[in-house]
Write a protein that holds these residues in place. Structure first.
Motif, PDB file in Angstrom:
ATOM      1  N   VAL A  49       0.930  -1.254   0.052  1.00 48.32           N
ATOM      2  CA  VAL A  49      -0.007  -0.001   0.047  1.00 48.32           C
ATOM      3  C   VAL A  49       0.846   1.260  -0.076  1.00 48.32           C
ATOM      4  O   VAL A  49       0.616   2.400  -0.674  1.00 48.32           O
ATOM      5  N   PHE A  50       1.965   1.156   0.724  1.00 50.26           N
ATOM      6  CA  PHE A  50       2.772   2.248   0.749  1.00 50.26           C
ATOM      7  C   PHE A  50       3.365   2.489  -0.627  1.00 50.26           C
ATOM      8  O   PHE A  50       3.637   3.872  -1.101  1.00 50.26           O
ATOM      9  N   ASP A  51       3.752   1.486  -1.021  1.00 52.64           N
ATOM     10  CA  ASP A  51       4.478   1.708  -2.562  1.00 52.64           C
ATOM     11  C   ASP A  51       3.383   2.247  -3.437  1.00 52.64           C
ATOM     12  O   ASP A  51       3.823   2.966  -4.670  1.00 52.64           O
ATOM     13  N   ASP A  52       2.051   1.648  -3.273  1.00 57.72           N
ATOM     14  CA  ASP A  52       0.793   2.163  -4.328  1.00 57.72           C
ATOM     15  C   ASP A  52       0.802   3.740  -4.097  1.00 57.72           C
ATOM     16  O   ASP A  52       0.735   4.238  -5.058  1.00 57.72           O
ATOM     17  N   ILE A  77      12.654   7.502  -1.458  1.00 55.41           N
ATOM     18  CA  ILE A  77      11.518   7.107  -0.472  1.00 55.41           C
ATOM     19  C   ILE A  77      11.295   5.758  -0.393  1.00 55.41           C
ATOM     20  O   ILE A  77      11.313   5.052   0.551  1.00 55.41           O
ATOM     21  N   LEU A  78      11.142   4.958  -1.430  1.00 53.50           N
ATOM     22  CA  LEU A  78      10.817   3.395  -1.613  1.00 53.50           C
ATOM     23  C   LEU A  78      12.074   2.551  -1.041  1.00 53.50           C
ATOM     24  O   LEU A  78      11.935   1.759  -0.411  1.00 53.50           O
ATOM     25  N   ALA A  79      13.216   3.203  -1.164  1.00 54.80           N
ATOM     26  CA  ALA A  79      14.655   2.622  -0.894  1.00 54.80           C
ATOM     27  C   ALA A  79      14.545   2.687   0.492  1.00 54.80           C
ATOM     28  O   ALA A  79      15.230   1.393   1.314  1.00 54.80           O
ATOM     29  N   SER A  80      14.112   3.500   1.390  1.00 57.88           N
ATOM     30  CA  SER A  80      14.177   3.908   2.797  1.00 57.88           C
ATOM     31  C   SER A  80      13.145   3.030   3.616  1.00 57.88           C
ATOM     32  O   SER A  80      13.094   3.252   4.526  1.00 57.88           O
ATOM     33  N   SER A  81      12.084   2.836   2.852  1.00 53.58           N
ATOM     34  CA  SER A  81      11.010   2.190   3.448  1.00 53.58           C
ATOM     35  C   SER A  81      10.538   0.708   3.554  1.00 53.58           C
ATOM     36  O   SER A  81       9.589   0.242   3.965  1.00 53.58           O
ATOM     37  N   SER A  82      11.545  -0.016   3.008  1.00 55.32           N
ATOM     38  CA  SER A  82      11.381  -1.559   3.042  1.00 55.32           C
ATOM     39  C   SER A  82      11.683  -2.367   4.450  1.00 55.32           C
ATOM     40  O   SER A  82      12.096  -1.522   5.538  1.00 55.32           O
ATOM     41  N   ASP A  83      10.870  -3.237   4.695  1.00 62.95           N
ATOM     42  CA  ASP A  83      11.007  -3.939   5.883  1.00 62.95           C
ATOM     43  C   ASP A  83      12.454  -4.183   6.391  1.00 62.95           C
ATOM     44  O   ASP A  83      12.665  -4.207   7.611  1.00 62.95           O
ATOM     45  N   ASP A  84      13.402  -4.695   5.630  1.00 63.19           N
ATOM     46  CA  ASP A  84      14.722  -4.953   6.037  1.00 63.19           C
ATOM     47  C   ASP A  84      15.327  -3.513   6.603  1.00 63.19           C
ATOM     48  O   ASP A  84      16.234  -3.586   7.366  1.00 63.19           O
ATOM     49  N   VAL A  85      14.919  -2.516   6.019  1.00 62.03           N
ATOM     50  CA  VAL A  85      15.458  -1.238   6.509  1.00 62.03           C
ATOM     51  C   VAL A  85      14.929  -0.699   7.745  1.00 62.03           C
ATOM     52  O   VAL A  85      15.591  -0.396   8.690  1.00 62.03           O
ATOM     53  N   LEU A  86      13.413  -0.911   7.729  1.00 60.76           N
ATOM     54  CA  LEU A  86      12.815  -0.181   8.856  1.00 60.76           C
ATOM     55  C   LEU A  86      12.674  -1.281  10.220  1.00 60.76           C
ATOM     56  O   LEU A  86      12.496  -0.807  11.155  1.00 60.76           O
ATOM     57  N   ILE A 111       6.117   2.474  11.415  1.00 62.83           N
ATOM     58  CA  ILE A 111       7.097   3.554  10.907  1.00 62.83           C
ATOM     59  C   ILE A 111       6.604   3.953   9.531  1.00 62.83           C
ATOM     60  O   ILE A 111       6.848   5.263   9.134  1.00 62.83           O
ATOM     61  N   ARG A 112       6.315   3.220   8.461  1.00 61.92           N
ATOM     62  CA  ARG A 112       5.839   3.609   7.355  1.00 61.92           C
ATOM     63  C   ARG A 112       4.442   4.606   7.242  1.00 61.92           C
ATOM     64  O   ARG A 112       4.492   5.541   6.630  1.00 61.92           O
ATOM     65  N   ALA A 113       3.716   4.182   8.310  1.00 61.29           N
ATOM     66  CA  ALA A 113       2.566   4.984   8.375  1.00 61.29           C
ATOM     67  C   ALA A 113       2.982   6.502   8.769  1.00 61.29           C
ATOM     68  O   ALA A 113       2.335   7.463   8.204  1.00 61.29           O
ATOM     69  N   ARG A 114       3.775   6.786   9.814  1.00 60.69           N
ATOM     70  CA  ARG A 114       4.391   7.771  10.294  1.00 60.69           C
ATOM     71  C   ARG A 114       5.212   8.571   9.081  1.00 60.69           C
ATOM     72  O   ARG A 114       4.937   9.721   9.022  1.00 60.69           O
TER      73      ARG A 114
END
Length: 155
Positions: A97-100, A119-128, A135-138
């Protein structure tokens, strides 16, 4: 050029109709017959590719006179789009959903391709990590606040 699978072809067909008329009303069984697939394949395409986070509204009525109605959401301006996105974000948001939603910001010309990719590179599960969805929602709420002010002379 990669070979399209049936789901891609169905998606492209529906998007072509949407591009012409802005709304499409389909009979699931007729569409399934046209593509020589089972109706559940049509359901799959609609549920995965025509989602709210991708900017679509889907209505469905089952039964003999049933239909599927799909419309692309149109926003009057950038602020209206950003408000709608901000209001749709809960306490947690999946990676898909974040990516969409980031894709929508790019498609609407609100962020550049480079900004979107960063933004997408910094929002993956392995980064966060373990709390990635929250965290993605915030992150998305803050991104929307910032881009809504971008170019505002009051900043």
């Amino acid at each position: 050029m990669p070979v399209k699978n049936t789901s891609d072809s169905i998606e492209e067909y529906i998007k072509n109709i949407l591009a012409q008329s802005g709304i499409v009303e389909l009979k699931r069984s007729h569409l399934a017959d046209s593509f020589d697939v089972v109706p559940s394949q049509i359901n799959y395409v609609i549920k995965t590719r025509f989602t709210e986070s991708r900017g679509y509204v889907v209505e469905s009525k089952r039964g003999g006179g049933g239909y599927i109605r799909i419309a692309k959401v149109a926003f009057s301006d950038k602020h209206h789009l950003l408000n709608a996105l901000a209001n749709s974000i809960g306490e947690a948001i999946s990676s898909q959903v974040f990516d969409d939603l980031i894709q929508q910001l790019y498609d609407q010309g609100i962020i550049s391709e480079r900004e979107g990719n960063i933004i997408l590179a910094s929002s993956s599960d392995d980064v966060l990590g373990a709390d990635a969805a929250r965290i993605r929602a915030r992150m998305l709420k803050r991104i929307i606040q910032r881009v809504d002010r971008k170019g505002n002379p009051d900043d």
